[in-house]
Write a protein that holds these residues in place. Sequence first.
Motif, PDB file in Angstrom:
ATOM      1  N   GLU A   1       3.099   6.544   8.918  1.00  0.00           N
ATOM      2  CA  GLU A   1       2.463   5.607   8.002  1.00  0.00           C
ATOM      3  C   GLU A   1       3.290   5.373   6.745  1.00  0.00           C
ATOM      4  O   GLU A   1       2.822   4.764   5.784  1.00  0.00           O
ATOM      5  CB  GLU A   1       1.071   6.109   7.623  1.00  0.00           C
TER       6      GLU A   1
ATOM      7  N   ASP B   1      -3.555  -0.711  -0.460  1.00  0.00           N
ATOM      8  CA  ASP B   1      -3.376  -0.471   0.980  1.00  0.00           C
ATOM      9  C   ASP B   1      -3.724  -1.716   1.794  1.00  0.00           C
ATOM     10  O   ASP B   1      -3.002  -2.088   2.720  1.00  0.00           O
ATOM     11  CB  ASP B   1      -4.254   0.704   1.438  1.00  0.00           C
TER      12      ASP B   1
ATOM     13  N   TRP C   1      -5.915   3.830   8.191  1.00  0.00           N
ATOM     14  CA  TRP C   1      -5.416   2.481   7.971  1.00  0.00           C
ATOM     15  C   TRP C   1      -6.280   1.433   8.651  1.00  0.00           C
ATOM     16  O   TRP C   1      -6.322   0.275   8.206  1.00  0.00           O
ATOM     17  CB  TRP C   1      -3.956   2.380   8.410  1.00  0.00           C
TER      18      TRP C   1
ATOM     19  N   LYS D   1       3.797   1.629   5.546  1.00  0.00           N
ATOM     20  CA  LYS D   1       2.581   1.059   4.946  1.00  0.00           C
ATOM     21  C   LYS D   1       2.318   1.670   3.576  1.00  0.00           C
ATOM     22  O   LYS D   1       1.968   0.965   2.622  1.00  0.00           O
ATOM     23  CB  LYS D   1       1.381   1.293   5.877  1.00  0.00           C
ATOM     24  N   ASN D   2       2.483   2.985   3.484  1.00  0.00           N
ATOM     25  CA  ASN D   2       2.186   3.664   2.222  1.00  0.00           C
ATOM     26  C   ASN D   2       3.177   3.267   1.130  1.00  0.00           C
ATOM     27  O   ASN D   2       2.800   3.061  -0.028  1.00  0.00           O
ATOM     28  CB  ASN D   2       2.204   5.176   2.431  1.00  0.00           C
TER      29      ASN D   2
END
Length: 270
Positions: free
Chosen positions: A144, A217, A63, A147-148
């Motif tokens: 994560e 992303d 990231w 975020k994903n």
Amino acid sequence: MSKRNSAAAKTAARERLRVERERQAKRAKVKRQVVVACSVVAVLAVAGGIGYAVVQNNKPTYWEEAADKPLVKPANTTGENGTTVVMGKSTAKKTLVMYEDPRCPVCAQFEQTVGPKLKSDYDAGKFKLQFVGATFLDNGLSGEGSKNALSALGAALDVSPEAFLEYKTALYSAKWHPEESDDKFKDDSYLIKAADTVSALKGNAAFQKAVKDGTYDRWALEMSKTFDKSGVSGTPTLKMDGKALTAPGSQNAPMTVADFTTALEAALKA
């Protein structure tokens, strides 16, 4: 035995002794060299291992690398980084701003309980919706998934606002929303399975490729920055005209249909 033979025997014995001592000395030297060589190899191996560990620890995470990738903005967004996500009928005079983190269990509870009422009011044109996504739970819980999932929501938004809203509802549903500590949303295949419950996303090759490739992303990270700058400290948070919609006697979002209706009607009239 003659003196000559005796002297020769002594000389021969001394010679054998000398040869044996030289042989032993050579063996000892070779042994020392082997020990030294092995020690050097061991030191180099340890140093190499430490060096490798240092290099690995200093490598940017996935990231961190995503933050430096080119920004791809989903369709149906506005703003400098595409982080302004507003949808709804143009005739709606006011906008309800929703702040949510994909991994948030309270957001899931809100969506499952109040979500249908909110959606019907939105469909009726009572207000526009603005979505602000957060990812702070990835830091607090490690992982994560926030975020994903936010990136996958960007891929759905690129398809249509309707696909985005239906997908968000699916992710927060009892069937697909994991326990807070379970980072299931980090798995692209899991996100795609949940998307298959949305007609516009089921078998959608472009959507699936965007999820697997992490096309959005960087956008998810930019959206997260927008949340961080908002001053909002928790999710879910609802705002209209800059004022939070809360349950009676509480600073939290209304978690029942009745409380939501009361808070919304008051905000629409203000």
